[in-house]
Scaffold this motif. Sequence first.
Motif, PDB file in Angstrom:
ATOM      1  N   GLU A   3      12.547  38.138  20.129  1.00 21.12           N
ATOM      2  CA  GLU A   3      13.069  39.388  20.683  1.00 21.12           C
ATOM      3  C   GLU A   3      12.002  40.459  20.722  1.00 21.12           C
ATOM      4  OE1 GLU A   3      16.888  42.331  20.161  1.00 21.12           O
ATOM      5  OE2 GLU A   3      16.133  41.242  18.462  1.00 21.12           O
ATOM      6  N   THR A   4      11.026  40.414  19.834  1.00 17.75           N
ATOM      7  CA  THR A   4      10.000  41.431  19.811  1.00 17.75           C
ATOM      8  C   THR A   4       8.951  41.192  20.878  1.00 17.75           C
ATOM      9  OG1 THR A   4       8.797  40.148  18.139  1.00 17.75           O
ATOM     10  CG2 THR A   4      10.320  41.839  17.354  1.00 17.75           C
ATOM     11  N   ASN A   5       8.971  40.052  21.512  1.00 21.17           N
ATOM     12  CA  ASN A   5       8.029  39.730  22.570  1.00 21.17           C
ATOM     13  C   ASN A   5       8.354  40.564  23.797  1.00 21.17           C
ATOM     14  OD1 ASN A   5       6.514  38.514  24.657  1.00 21.17           O
ATOM     15  ND2 ASN A   5       6.520  36.557  23.564  1.00 21.17           N
ATOM     16  N   PRO A   6       7.385  41.367  24.317  1.00 21.88           N
ATOM     17  CA  PRO A   6       7.684  42.227  25.455  1.00 21.88           C
ATOM     18  C   PRO A   6       8.006  41.455  26.723  1.00 21.88           C
ATOM     19  CG  PRO A   6       5.328  42.242  24.949  1.00 21.88           C
ATOM     20  CD  PRO A   6       6.013  41.541  23.821  1.00 21.88           C
ATOM     21  N   ALA A   7       7.742  40.131  26.729  1.00 21.81           N
ATOM     22  CA  ALA A   7       8.042  39.340  27.910  1.00 21.81           C
ATOM     23  C   ALA A   7       9.546  39.152  28.110  1.00 21.81           C
ATOM     24  CB  ALA A   7       7.364  37.975  27.816  1.00 21.81           C
ATOM     25  N   VAL A   8      10.339  39.404  27.077  1.00 25.02           N
ATOM     26  CA  VAL A   8      11.791  39.322  27.228  1.00 25.02           C
ATOM     27  C   VAL A   8      12.248  40.529  28.042  1.00 25.02           C
ATOM     28  CG1 VAL A   8      14.006  39.282  26.039  1.00 25.02           C
ATOM     29  CG2 VAL A   8      12.030  38.105  25.048  1.00 25.02           C
ATOM     30  N   PRO A   9      12.831  40.328  29.220  1.00 28.70           N
ATOM     31  CA  PRO A   9      13.229  41.466  30.067  1.00 28.70           C
ATOM     32  C   PRO A   9      14.197  42.403  29.350  1.00 28.70           C
ATOM     33  CG  PRO A   9      13.324  39.411  31.294  1.00 28.70           C
ATOM     34  CD  PRO A   9      13.103  39.037  29.856  1.00 28.70           C
ATOM     35  N   LYS A  10      13.972  43.695  29.518  1.00 25.97           N
ATOM     36  CA  LYS A  10      14.821  44.681  28.846  1.00 25.97           C
ATOM     37  C   LYS A  10      16.255  44.659  29.365  1.00 25.97           C
ATOM     38  CE  LYS A  10      11.070  47.888  27.716  1.00 25.97           C
ATOM     39  NZ  LYS A  10      10.539  49.270  27.876  1.00 25.97           N
ATOM     40  N   ARG A  11      16.456  44.107  30.554  1.00 24.93           N
ATOM     41  CA  ARG A  11      17.804  44.107  31.143  1.00 24.93           C
ATOM     42  C   ARG A  11      18.738  43.106  30.474  1.00 24.93           C
ATOM     43  NH1 ARG A  11      14.902  40.620  34.481  1.00 24.93           N
ATOM     44  NH2 ARG A  11      15.943  38.594  34.792  1.00 24.93           N
ATOM     45  N   SER A 132      16.431  35.160  18.772  1.00 26.44           N
ATOM     46  CA  SER A 132      16.426  34.289  17.602  1.00 26.44           C
ATOM     47  C   SER A 132      16.265  35.120  16.332  1.00 26.44           C
ATOM     48  CB  SER A 132      15.292  33.269  17.712  1.00 26.44           C
ATOM     49  OG  SER A 132      15.230  32.465  16.567  1.00 26.44           O
ATOM     50  N   GLY A 133      15.114  35.759  16.164  1.00 26.22           N
ATOM     51  CA  GLY A 133      14.833  36.516  14.952  1.00 26.22           C
ATOM     52  C   GLY A 133      15.761  37.695  14.746  1.00 26.22           C
ATOM     53  N   LYS A 134      16.295  38.266  15.827  1.00 25.69           N
ATOM     54  CA  LYS A 134      17.162  39.443  15.724  1.00 25.69           C
ATOM     55  C   LYS A 134      18.511  39.172  16.375  1.00 25.69           C
ATOM     56  CE  LYS A 134      13.419  42.823  15.358  1.00 25.69           C
ATOM     57  NZ  LYS A 134      12.853  44.094  15.843  1.00 25.69           N
ATOM     58  N   LEU A 135      19.024  37.960  16.145  1.00 24.38           N
ATOM     59  CA  LEU A 135      20.302  37.588  16.737  1.00 24.38           C
ATOM     60  C   LEU A 135      21.438  38.450  16.199  1.00 24.38           C
ATOM     61  CD1 LEU A 135      21.837  35.681  18.592  1.00 24.38           C
ATOM     62  CD2 LEU A 135      21.991  34.052  16.686  1.00 24.38           C
ATOM     63  N   GLY A 136      21.374  38.842  14.915  1.00 27.96           N
ATOM     64  CA  GLY A 136      22.427  39.675  14.340  1.00 27.96           C
ATOM     65  C   GLY A 136      22.564  41.001  15.063  1.00 27.96           C
ATOM     66  N   LYS A 137      21.430  41.574  15.469  1.00 29.57           N
ATOM     67  CA  LYS A 137      21.458  42.838  16.202  1.00 29.57           C
ATOM     68  C   LYS A 137      22.059  42.650  17.591  1.00 29.57           C
ATOM     69  CE  LYS A 137      18.242  46.164  18.281  1.00 29.57           C
ATOM     70  NZ  LYS A 137      16.808  46.516  18.429  1.00 29.57           N
ATOM     71  N   ALA A 138      21.644  41.582  18.292  1.00 26.26           N
ATOM     72  CA  ALA A 138      22.139  41.336  19.645  1.00 26.26           C
ATOM     73  C   ALA A 138      23.647  41.099  19.646  1.00 26.26           C
ATOM     74  CB  ALA A 138      21.403  40.145  20.256  1.00 26.26           C
ATOM     75  N   VAL A 274      16.907  44.128   8.245  1.00 27.42           N
ATOM     76  CA  VAL A 274      16.273  44.456   6.963  1.00 27.42           C
ATOM     77  C   VAL A 274      16.809  43.568   5.845  1.00 27.42           C
ATOM     78  CG1 VAL A 274      15.834  46.285   5.286  1.00 27.42           C
ATOM     79  CG2 VAL A 274      16.004  46.847   7.723  1.00 27.42           C
ATOM     80  N   TRP A 275      18.137  43.422   5.778  1.00 26.23           N
ATOM     81  CA  TRP A 275      18.768  42.691   4.684  1.00 26.23           C
ATOM     82  C   TRP A 275      19.018  41.224   5.004  1.00 26.23           C
ATOM     83  CZ3 TRP A 275      23.283  46.529   3.178  1.00 26.23           C
ATOM     84  CH2 TRP A 275      22.723  47.711   2.671  1.00 26.23           C
ATOM     85  N   GLY A 276      19.121  40.912   6.279  1.00 25.91           N
ATOM     86  CA  GLY A 276      19.549  39.573   6.675  1.00 25.91           C
ATOM     87  C   GLY A 276      21.044  39.564   6.949  1.00 25.91           C
TER      88      GLY A 276
END
Length: 391
Positions: A3-11, A132-138, A274-276
Amino acid sequence: MSETNPAVPKRILPAIVFSQFAGTSLWFAGNAVLPELQASLHLQEGALSLLTSAVQFGFILGTLCFAILSLADRVSPRLLFLICAVLGAAANAIIVITPTSTTGVLILRAATGFLLAGIYPVGMKIAASWYSGKLGKAIGYLVGALVLGTAFPHLLRGLGATLPWQSMLIGVSMLAAIGGLVIFILVPDGPYLSKGAKFDVRNMFQVFRVPDFRAAAFGYFGHMWELYTLWAFTPFILMYTLPNLPSGQVSLYSFAVIAAGAVGCIGGGYLSQVWGSAKVAFVQLLLSGLCCVLSVFILSAPAFIVPFMIIWGIVVAGDSPQFSALSARTAPPQLVGTALTVVTSIGFAITIISIQFTGWLLIQLSPEHTFVWLAIGPLLGLLALRRLVRT
């Protein structure tokens, strides 16, 4: 790609969130017109509860069928989302276009619920294929949109909306169809999408062989025992503790309590970075369980009921996206869609049992001593979740 990769479109995330809200509006926004629908179509007495239950049972049946067939893992999820959104919109609109009987309306509402099985859990799989890494946020944003959709009918009633029920249902149908098109056009298959699952009835049982997945799933089941029952009885609790409150304000307060869950979902999504996800889900489930226990005292203290219910509304829903994220992460990669679908199916079946059990308890006990029994779910969920918190 992460998710932190800028290649992932912001849309991507806004498109998924909008489509999820638009698709699930078939489920919840229609509740706002049920009284008018009953009067206009001369539906039998008691049809309102039947119409609501029809969607629930249709959804459970749909998720069960989708899980058995592993559809979300064998068909492109964005195509499946589009098909179900368009067909669900059609089933919703037919009620307006073709006059029908109570039985006909019940069948159409059940069909809508069935097709929602290709929207709600499939939308989460689409998110999992991108994040993947930030699936909880999504997923926090996705479930937050769903929570707002749940609260929306209470807002309409509270504001005294006077739109004709036909216009409301047609508008909802158009919104759902647009949501399906948005996700199909703007959200291609994500880089984490696993393919190659084959039809096997055992797939839906195979996912439970993974210990970490079982922990996430049983935590979710405990959460679902509490969640929809609280939402269903929120207006009752407000009317019981504040008997002089006008009906319009009851609806607005009910909206505030349920919509507060979106704060818990989105805020929990950020905290999960932060916490998981496991710790965030554990803390929110613990807090909502404490609210169940405290209800014994607060339901006798009208001055505190509104802020208490809003706090309860935040934590009771806030752990939901984290359970979905945990289920997606711990399921076999080629069966993520099946795993999310079967867990959702069982979870919603549990809500029906819990709602009926609570309704029975209200006949036997006073309200002050009824809702404490919702703590059964959080308690069992916390016991299941300990494994993931430790790891």
